[in-house]
Each structure stands twice: as structure tokens, then as C-alpha cells.
Design an enzyme around this catalytic site. Structure first.
Site, PDB file in Angstrom:
ATOM      1  N   ASP A 103     -16.845 -43.087  18.683  1.00 30.59           N
ATOM      2  CA  ASP A 103     -17.745 -42.092  18.459  1.00 30.59           C
ATOM      3  C   ASP A 103     -18.423 -42.245  17.159  1.00 30.59           C
ATOM      4  OD1 ASP A 103     -18.806 -39.489  18.879  1.00 30.59           O
ATOM      5  OD2 ASP A 103     -17.052 -38.474  18.430  1.00 30.59           O
ATOM      6  N   LYS A 131     -20.198 -43.904  22.363  1.00 30.56           N
ATOM      7  CA  LYS A 131     -21.309 -42.777  22.301  1.00 30.56           C
ATOM      8  C   LYS A 131     -22.202 -43.471  21.136  1.00 30.56           C
ATOM      9  CE  LYS A 131     -18.854 -38.599  23.277  1.00 30.56           C
ATOM     10  NZ  LYS A 131     -18.177 -37.512  22.571  1.00 30.56           N
ATOM     11  N   ASP A 159      -8.008 -36.113  25.647  1.00 29.22           N
ATOM     12  CA  ASP A 159      -7.704 -34.708  25.897  1.00 29.22           C
ATOM     13  C   ASP A 159      -8.500 -33.936  25.681  1.00 29.22           C
ATOM     14  OD1 ASP A 159      -7.305 -35.627  23.180  1.00 29.22           O
ATOM     15  OD2 ASP A 159      -6.232 -33.608  22.984  1.00 29.22           O
ATOM     16  N   ARG A 165      -5.200 -35.428  29.781  1.00 27.42           N
ATOM     17  CA  ARG A 165      -5.186 -37.082  29.765  1.00 27.42           C
ATOM     18  C   ARG A 165      -4.520 -37.571  31.104  1.00 27.42           C
ATOM     19  NH1 ARG A 165      -4.881 -38.522  24.181  1.00 27.42           N
ATOM     20  NH2 ARG A 165      -3.929 -36.846  23.050  1.00 27.42           N
TER      21      ARG A 165
HETATM   22  P1  5GP Z   1     -14.391 -41.768  15.834  1.00 28.53           P
HETATM   23  O1  5GP Z   1     -13.596 -42.046  14.707  1.00 28.53           O
HETATM   24  O2  5GP Z   1     -14.947 -42.958  16.582  1.00 28.53           O
HETATM   25  O3  5GP Z   1     -15.302 -40.717  15.617  1.00 28.53           O
HETATM   26  O4  5GP Z   1     -13.344 -40.934  16.983  1.00 28.53           O
HETATM   27  C1  5GP Z   1     -12.785 -41.591  17.867  1.00 28.53           C
HETATM   28  C2  5GP Z   1     -11.696 -40.602  18.314  1.00 28.53           C
HETATM   29  O5  5GP Z   1     -12.123 -39.383  18.527  1.00 28.53           O
HETATM   30  C3  5GP Z   1     -11.239 -41.070  19.641  1.00 28.53           C
HETATM   31  O6  5GP Z   1     -10.049 -41.788  19.615  1.00 28.53           O
HETATM   32  C4  5GP Z   1     -10.808 -39.746  20.419  1.00 28.53           C
HETATM   33  O7  5GP Z   1      -9.557 -39.543  20.084  1.00 28.53           O
HETATM   34  C5  5GP Z   1     -11.795 -38.916  19.552  1.00 28.53           C
HETATM   35  N1  5GP Z   1     -12.855 -38.332  20.404  1.00 28.53           N
HETATM   36  C6  5GP Z   1     -14.180 -38.941  20.226  1.00 28.53           C
HETATM   37  N2  5GP Z   1     -15.164 -38.379  21.283  1.00 28.53           N
HETATM   38  C7  5GP Z   1     -14.110 -37.652  22.047  1.00 28.53           C
HETATM   39  C8  5GP Z   1     -14.657 -37.142  23.273  1.00 28.53           C
HETATM   40  O8  5GP Z   1     -15.595 -36.951  23.896  1.00 28.53           O
HETATM   41  N3  5GP Z   1     -13.629 -36.768  23.999  1.00 28.53           N
HETATM   42  C9  5GP Z   1     -12.276 -36.639  23.642  1.00 28.53           C
HETATM   43  N4  5GP Z   1     -11.260 -36.205  24.445  1.00 28.53           N
HETATM   44  N5  5GP Z   1     -12.049 -37.251  22.461  1.00 28.53           N
HETATM   45  C10 5GP Z   1     -13.009 -37.851  21.746  1.00 28.53           C
END
Ligand code: 5GP
Length: 176
Positions: A103, A131, A159, A165
Site C-alpha cells: 500500500d 495500490k 482481513d 481471510r
Molecule cells: P503498507 O505498509 O504498504 O502501507 O501496508 C501494508 C499492509 O497494510 C499490508 O500488509 C496489509 O496488512 C495492510 N493493508 C493495506 N491495504 C489494505 C487493504 O486494502 N486491505 C487489507 N485487508 N489490508 C490492507
């Protein structure tokens, strides 16, 4: 489909997910034929992706799992992230990190740094979902299953407050 208190609709069905995983596995099978890669699954979200990908990989390989824990540093105000659970020696190994979704990229950035300090021969990243609009870090993502819009998704390991999940498909939050 209701998960807890929110309505979700199918975004990527099981067939699409499995087809894309087969393609990624095919690339890995060609690129890692004699490299004995060590896959590193990042828990909890990557468990289904890791499982299905590994079933489609046919080169000699190993898998281990880690988890990221956030805790408040004693003096820092921000969240510090820590990698837990690594037992394997990764020195000199070809690593393939497995993530459910990237993300902002902050998590993956931390994970990559953690492994870079431990002297692997190579590090590549496979994430089922990305994303791109939210990405803040300049990350090299080697295998990306699907680029998706900036909406919350659930299912296939991902989740919503601990639920969903187990779903075979990936669902997107329905607009109110
Ligand atoms: P980042 O550090 O890249 O912002 O976030 C990664 C983590 O955020 C992922 O491993 C996940 O646990 C959570 N995450 C980010 N977007 C989503 C989403 O749309 N749905 C879910 N369930 N988790 C997300």
C-alpha cells in the site's frame, strides 16, 4: 458479502487469482532453476498467496515465515516496526519476499532493509496486490499480481478486523 459490519463485492475471483499466480510461478521457475530460492512469507496476510504460489513452483526451494510487529519505542513517538520469527540463515541465499498487498510501501521497505543487512545473494519481492496511487517508497517490486485502485480489499488472506481471510476471492469495500 458481509464481513463484520461492512458490505463487500467481488473484485478478483478465484480463477483470476489462480491464473495470475500460475504466471508468476512460471516466471520464478524459469528464473530460479538452479538457485534454491528461500521464500519469505510475511504473516498473516500472505499465507494463502504463499501457499498457492509454492504449489505452482517446481524448482528446489524453501520457505520461511516472518511477522512484522509494531511497538512504541521508549523515547520515540512514532511506531517502530520489528521483524519477528526469522530462524533461517539468509546469508548468501536468493530471497523472494512474499506479501499480500503493498500500500504505502512502508512495511515492505522495512522488511527489505532488514534482509539487506543480513547478506543475502539477492532479494526480490512478489506481492499479490499493489495500490500504486498510495505508494510512498521507491521500491523495486519484481512480481506484482494485480495493480488495484485505492479501495479497501478483503479475502484471500487479507482481513477486515481479523475476519475474511478465509475467502477464496478478493472483495472490495462497497461504496455506501
Ligand atoms: P503498507 O505498509 O504498504 O502501507 O501496508 C501494508 C499492509 O497494510 C499490508 O500488509 C496489509 O496488512 C495492510 N493493508 C493495506 N491495504 C489494505 C487493504 O486494502 N486491505 C487489507 N485487508 N489490508 C490492507
Amino acid at each position: 458479502m458481509k464481513v463484520r459490519d461492512k458490505e463487500f463485492e467481488v473484485y478478483l475471483d478465484e480463477t483470476k487469482i489462480q491464473q495470475r499466480i500460475a504466471e508468476i510461478a512460471q516466471d520464478i521457475n524459469e528464473e530460479y532453476a538452479s538457485k534454491n530460492p528461500l521464500f519469505i512469507g510475511i504473516l498473516n496476510g500472505s499465507f494463502m498467496f504463499a501457499s498457492d504460489l509454492m504449489k505452482a513452483v517446481n524448482v528446489p526451494s524453501e520457505i520461511a515465515f516472518i511477522r512484522m510487529a509494531s511497538y512504541k519505542g521508549m523515547e520515540s513517538t512514532g511506531n517502530v516496526k520489528q521483524v519477528l520469527g526469522l530462524q533461517e540463515n539468509v546469508f548468501g541465499r536468493h530471497l523472494i519476499l512474499l506479501e499480500d498487498i503493498v500500500d504505502s510501501g512502508l512495511t515492505m521497505d522495512e522488511v527489505i532493509k532488514f534482509f539487506q543487512e543480513r547478506g543475502p545473494k539477492s532479494i526480490r519481492v512478489a506481492t499479490l496486490l499493489l495500490k500504486p496511487e498510495k505508494l510512498e517508497k521507491d521500491l523495486k517490486l519484481d512480481y506484482v499480481g494485480f495493480e488495484i485502485p485505492e479501495k479497501f480489499v478483503v479475502g484471500y488472506g487479507l482481513d477486515y478486523n481479523g475476519h475474511g481471510r478465509n475467502l477464496k476471492d478478493i472483495y472490495q469495500l462497497k461504496e455506501a
